[in-house]
Design a protein around this motif. Sequence first.
Motif, PDB file in Angstrom:
ATOM      1  N   SER A   1       0.737  -1.186  -0.200  1.00  0.00           N
ATOM      2  CA  SER A   1      -0.080  -0.053  -0.111  1.00  0.00           C
ATOM      3  C   SER A   1       0.660   1.312   0.099  1.00  0.00           C
ATOM      4  CB  SER A   1      -0.983   0.018   1.257  1.00  0.00           C
ATOM      5  OG  SER A   1      -1.836  -1.063   1.102  1.00  0.00           O
ATOM      6  N   SER A   2       1.993   1.159   0.524  1.00  0.00           N
ATOM      7  CA  SER A   2       3.013   2.431   0.594  1.00  0.00           C
ATOM      8  C   SER A   2       3.432   2.944  -0.639  1.00  0.00           C
ATOM      9  CB  SER A   2       4.115   2.227   1.370  1.00  0.00           C
ATOM     10  OG  SER A   2       5.065   1.353   0.776  1.00  0.00           O
ATOM     11  N   PHE A   3       3.082   2.178  -1.569  1.00  0.00           N
ATOM     12  CA  PHE A   3       3.644   2.456  -3.136  1.00  0.00           C
ATOM     13  C   PHE A   3       2.450   3.193  -4.061  1.00  0.00           C
ATOM     14  CE2 PHE A   3       6.885  -0.579  -2.080  1.00  0.00           C
ATOM     15  CZ  PHE A   3       8.120   0.230  -2.493  1.00  0.00           C
ATOM     16  N   GLU A   4       1.495   3.113  -3.095  1.00  0.00           N
ATOM     17  CA  GLU A   4       0.028   3.326  -4.157  1.00  0.00           C
ATOM     18  C   GLU A   4       0.135   4.719  -4.485  1.00  0.00           C
ATOM     19  OE1 GLU A   4      -3.295   0.183  -2.113  1.00  0.00           O
ATOM     20  OE2 GLU A   4      -3.357   2.385  -1.530  1.00  0.00           O
ATOM     21  N   ASN A   5      -0.583   4.912  -5.779  1.00  0.00           N
ATOM     22  CA  ASN A   5      -0.496   6.281  -6.457  1.00  0.00           C
ATOM     23  C   ASN A   5       0.599   7.219  -6.800  1.00  0.00           C
ATOM     24  OD1 ASN A   5      -3.549   6.210  -6.643  1.00  0.00           O
ATOM     25  ND2 ASN A   5      -3.545   6.635  -4.337  1.00  0.00           N
ATOM     26  N   GLU A   6       1.827   6.196  -7.026  1.00  0.00           N
ATOM     27  CA  GLU A   6       2.873   7.094  -7.318  1.00  0.00           C
ATOM     28  C   GLU A   6       3.613   6.196  -8.439  1.00  0.00           C
ATOM     29  OE1 GLU A   6       6.408   7.078  -4.764  1.00  0.00           O
ATOM     30  OE2 GLU A   6       5.104   6.208  -3.306  1.00  0.00           O
ATOM     31  N   ALA A   7       4.092   6.856  -9.348  1.00  0.00           N
ATOM     32  CA  ALA A   7       5.086   5.923 -10.377  1.00  0.00           C
ATOM     33  C   ALA A   7       6.082   5.347 -10.022  1.00  0.00           C
ATOM     34  CB  ALA A   7       5.441   6.877 -11.609  1.00  0.00           C
ATOM     35  N   VAL A   8       5.941   3.773 -10.100  1.00  0.00           N
ATOM     36  CA  VAL A   8       6.986   3.003  -9.667  1.00  0.00           C
ATOM     37  C   VAL A   8       7.374   1.903 -10.880  1.00  0.00           C
ATOM     38  CG1 VAL A   8       6.193   2.722  -7.277  1.00  0.00           C
ATOM     39  CG2 VAL A   8       5.187   1.346  -8.989  1.00  0.00           C
TER      40      VAL A   8
ATOM     41  N   SER B   1       6.893 -22.281 -20.860  1.00  0.00           N
ATOM     42  CA  SER B   1       6.453 -21.269 -20.891  1.00  0.00           C
ATOM     43  C   SER B   1       7.072 -20.126 -19.780  1.00  0.00           C
ATOM     44  CB  SER B   1       5.034 -21.255 -21.009  1.00  0.00           C
ATOM     45  OG  SER B   1       4.650 -21.515 -19.417  1.00  0.00           O
ATOM     46  N   GLY B   2       7.113 -18.807 -20.167  1.00  0.00           N
ATOM     47  CA  GLY B   2       7.522 -17.837 -19.117  1.00  0.00           C
ATOM     48  C   GLY B   2       7.221 -16.555 -19.806  1.00  0.00           C
ATOM     49  N   ALA B   3       7.495 -15.687 -18.584  1.00  0.00           N
ATOM     50  CA  ALA B   3       7.254 -14.131 -19.374  1.00  0.00           C
ATOM     51  C   ALA B   3       8.130 -13.171 -18.300  1.00  0.00           C
ATOM     52  CB  ALA B   3       5.913 -13.626 -19.069  1.00  0.00           C
ATOM     53  N   PHE B   4       8.753 -12.353 -18.702  1.00  0.00           N
ATOM     54  CA  PHE B   4       9.580 -11.354 -18.120  1.00  0.00           C
ATOM     55  C   PHE B   4       9.413 -10.026 -18.522  1.00  0.00           C
ATOM     56  CE2 PHE B   4      14.120  -9.745 -18.300  1.00  0.00           C
ATOM     57  CZ  PHE B   4      14.368  -9.494 -16.954  1.00  0.00           C
ATOM     58  N   VAL B   5       9.152  -8.875 -17.326  1.00  0.00           N
ATOM     59  CA  VAL B   5       9.046  -7.676 -17.728  1.00  0.00           C
ATOM     60  C   VAL B   5       9.792  -6.981 -16.567  1.00  0.00           C
ATOM     61  CG1 VAL B   5       7.401  -5.880 -17.076  1.00  0.00           C
ATOM     62  CG2 VAL B   5       6.666  -7.558 -18.636  1.00  0.00           C
ATOM     63  N   ARG B   6      10.549  -6.176 -16.895  1.00  0.00           N
ATOM     64  CA  ARG B   6      11.564  -5.588 -16.055  1.00  0.00           C
ATOM     65  C   ARG B   6      11.761  -3.976 -16.435  1.00  0.00           C
ATOM     66  NH1 ARG B   6      15.502  -7.237 -12.209  1.00  0.00           N
ATOM     67  NH2 ARG B   6      17.445  -5.853 -12.269  1.00  0.00           N
ATOM     68  N   ASN B   7      11.414  -3.169 -15.440  1.00  0.00           N
ATOM     69  CA  ASN B   7      11.756  -1.795 -15.441  1.00  0.00           C
ATOM     70  C   ASN B   7      10.367  -1.118 -16.342  1.00  0.00           C
ATOM     71  OD1 ASN B   7      13.658  -1.426 -13.724  1.00  0.00           O
ATOM     72  ND2 ASN B   7      15.125  -1.437 -15.324  1.00  0.00           N
ATOM     73  N   VAL B   8       9.387  -1.480 -16.326  1.00  0.00           N
ATOM     74  CA  VAL B   8       8.151  -1.135 -16.743  1.00  0.00           C
ATOM     75  C   VAL B   8       7.526   0.022 -15.833  1.00  0.00           C
ATOM     76  CG1 VAL B   8       5.949  -1.368 -17.765  1.00  0.00           C
ATOM     77  CG2 VAL B   8       7.639  -2.600 -18.615  1.00  0.00           C
ATOM     78  N   GLN B   9       7.128   1.086 -16.098  1.00  0.00           N
ATOM     79  CA  GLN B   9       6.608   2.001 -15.239  1.00  0.00           C
ATOM     80  C   GLN B   9       5.320   1.994 -14.886  1.00  0.00           C
ATOM     81  OE1 GLN B   9       8.045   5.920 -15.569  1.00  0.00           O
ATOM     82  NE2 GLN B   9       8.756   6.067 -13.355  1.00  0.00           N
TER      83      GLN B   9
ATOM     84  N   ASP C   1      14.155  -4.492   0.662  1.00  0.00           N
ATOM     85  CA  ASP C   1      15.484  -4.546   0.724  1.00  0.00           C
ATOM     86  C   ASP C   1      16.070  -2.925   1.149  1.00  0.00           C
ATOM     87  OD1 ASP C   1      15.748  -2.662  -1.500  1.00  0.00           O
ATOM     88  OD2 ASP C   1      16.811  -4.153  -2.840  1.00  0.00           O
ATOM     89  N   ASN C   2      17.400  -3.059   1.342  1.00  0.00           N
ATOM     90  CA  ASN C   2      17.970  -1.689   1.860  1.00  0.00           C
ATOM     91  C   ASN C   2      18.099  -0.473   1.026  1.00  0.00           C
ATOM     92  OD1 ASN C   2      20.029  -2.667   0.224  1.00  0.00           O
ATOM     93  ND2 ASN C   2      21.395  -3.397   1.774  1.00  0.00           N
ATOM     94  N   GLU C   3      17.593  -0.834  -0.354  1.00  0.00           N
ATOM     95  CA  GLU C   3      17.466   0.277  -1.248  1.00  0.00           C
ATOM     96  C   GLU C   3      15.645   0.700  -1.380  1.00  0.00           C
ATOM     97  OE1 GLU C   3      19.354   0.177  -4.814  1.00  0.00           O
ATOM     98  OE2 GLU C   3      20.666  -1.500  -4.120  1.00  0.00           O
ATOM     99  N   GLY C   4      14.791   0.039  -0.453  1.00  0.00           N
ATOM    100  CA  GLY C   4      13.682   0.552  -0.376  1.00  0.00           C
ATOM    101  C   GLY C   4      12.780  -0.231  -1.495  1.00  0.00           C
TER     102      GLY C   4
ATOM    103  N   THR D   1      12.825   3.459  -8.101  1.00  0.00           N
ATOM    104  CA  THR D   1      13.730   3.870  -9.070  1.00  0.00           C
ATOM    105  C   THR D   1      14.087   2.522  -9.836  1.00  0.00           C
ATOM    106  OG1 THR D   1      15.540   3.087  -7.507  1.00  0.00           O
ATOM    107  CG2 THR D   1      15.148   5.229  -7.605  1.00  0.00           C
ATOM    108  N   PRO D   2      14.626   2.730 -11.138  1.00  0.00           N
ATOM    109  CA  PRO D   2      14.884   1.557 -11.892  1.00  0.00           C
ATOM    110  C   PRO D   2      15.621   0.395 -11.733  1.00  0.00           C
ATOM    111  CG  PRO D   2      15.098   3.470 -13.041  1.00  0.00           C
ATOM    112  CD  PRO D   2      15.119   4.085 -11.622  1.00  0.00           C
ATOM    113  N   PHE D   3      15.474  -0.832 -11.722  1.00  0.00           N
ATOM    114  CA  PHE D   3      16.170  -1.887 -11.228  1.00  0.00           C
ATOM    115  C   PHE D   3      17.483  -1.922 -12.054  1.00  0.00           C
ATOM    116  CE2 PHE D   3      12.021  -3.220 -10.052  1.00  0.00           C
ATOM    117  CZ  PHE D   3      12.234  -3.535  -8.697  1.00  0.00           C
ATOM    118  N   SER D   4      18.520  -2.398 -11.787  1.00  0.00           N
ATOM    119  CA  SER D   4      19.792  -2.475 -12.592  1.00  0.00           C
ATOM    120  C   SER D   4      19.521  -3.152 -13.992  1.00  0.00           C
ATOM    121  CB  SER D   4      21.033  -2.966 -11.919  1.00  0.00           C
ATOM    122  OG  SER D   4      20.595  -4.639 -11.590  1.00  0.00           O
ATOM    123  N   TYR D   5      20.290  -2.629 -14.765  1.00  0.00           N
ATOM    124  CA  TYR D   5      20.186  -3.277 -16.231  1.00  0.00           C
ATOM    125  C   TYR D   5      20.290  -4.886 -16.424  1.00  0.00           C
ATOM    126  CZ  TYR D   5      20.726  -4.353 -21.077  1.00  0.00           C
ATOM    127  OH  TYR D   5      20.660  -5.011 -22.512  1.00  0.00           O
TER     128      TYR D   5
END
Lengths: 231, 116
Positions: free
Chosen positions: B14-21, B43-51, B87-90, B112-116
């Motif tokens: 809930s702490s991330f609600e209504n903000e771009a993540v 099968s599988g699916a992978f999405v990373r760093n979609v806002q 984690d320690n980066e929030g 913030t974006p996850f590492s590439y």
Amino acid sequence: MTIQSERHVLVVFPHPDDEAFGVSGTISHFRQEGTPVTYACLTLGEMGRNLGNPPFATRESLPEIRKKELQASAKAMGLDDLRMMGLRDKTVEFEDDEEMVQMMTTLIDETNPSLVITFYPNYAVHPDHEATARAVVRAIRRMDAADRPKLYAVAFANNTVDNLGEPDVIHDIQHMRDAKMGAMRAHISQTAWMLEEMDKRLAEGEPEAENWFTYERFYTYKWNQDFEESF
Amino acid sequence: MELVDVTTLQTHLSSFENEAVYIHLETTNGAYASHFNENVFNSGAFVRNVQITYELAKVVGESPHRVGLKMTHGWVYAQGITHFEMDNEGRLLMAGHDQSGKLAVALQISRTPFSY
């Protein structure tokens, strides 16, 4: 068979631990002889699934763990030229194909290997393995036939022996047993369950399990039966 | 990571609600699944760093849990979540591990974006 001497060996695989099972005895042998070996590892295995339950790592902490394991494996093999190429696990096949060939061409130009070891295209199961193999074969194909290094390929698809026959290069690596065990144990986050299985089979007296520490098997790439006509 | 405690995880979600993540969502049965058993459909699916911006988040069910994020025009959800960690980066890291310890699903949320 006796392992032939080489000027420089270039090993190209996509994942930390790809070298451990099939090639670490061979790499260790060359290093013991004083032959330079370059291992280009394309990714850091960021998508590895063996995280334990309870998990010992998260998706975000895994790459650093696997990087350290890769460095420890290199140390166990006596390998001092480890290149981490910065691609991401399970995305290699989606990279630009020409850029992949250029990456391999640059590695070959720089190291001038007499022998290159990678996977065999169409017989390497994992999409990252296949993409790596395609890029290496394409890069070497572009060279004049007289200048091409030898290309040894690891193949383990279920239809390998039906289609390619038995491997034609068999390295007896028993004298490198400790180094190979060191390389396999270095990648413990991914190899633990396989090592457990192997210990069990050895305890039951099954000689088959000795194979990892007895022979390493390769196919000399068949240029007269290339996996594609051109690229 | 620790086993999901629904109340604690719900508070974090809930702490991330209504903000771009940024989100990371993946599911997989492993690249070798059909090599070891040809009856398995890989099968599988992978999405990373979609806002995304979500207005409501919920964790429901007995373990393994389901986590759903409701957006103005859509949904993101993951099934099979067993463990989580702030984690320690929030960043809120959630994962589902099967009995043999293999990761089966992951859902992660970060400002913030996850590492590439």
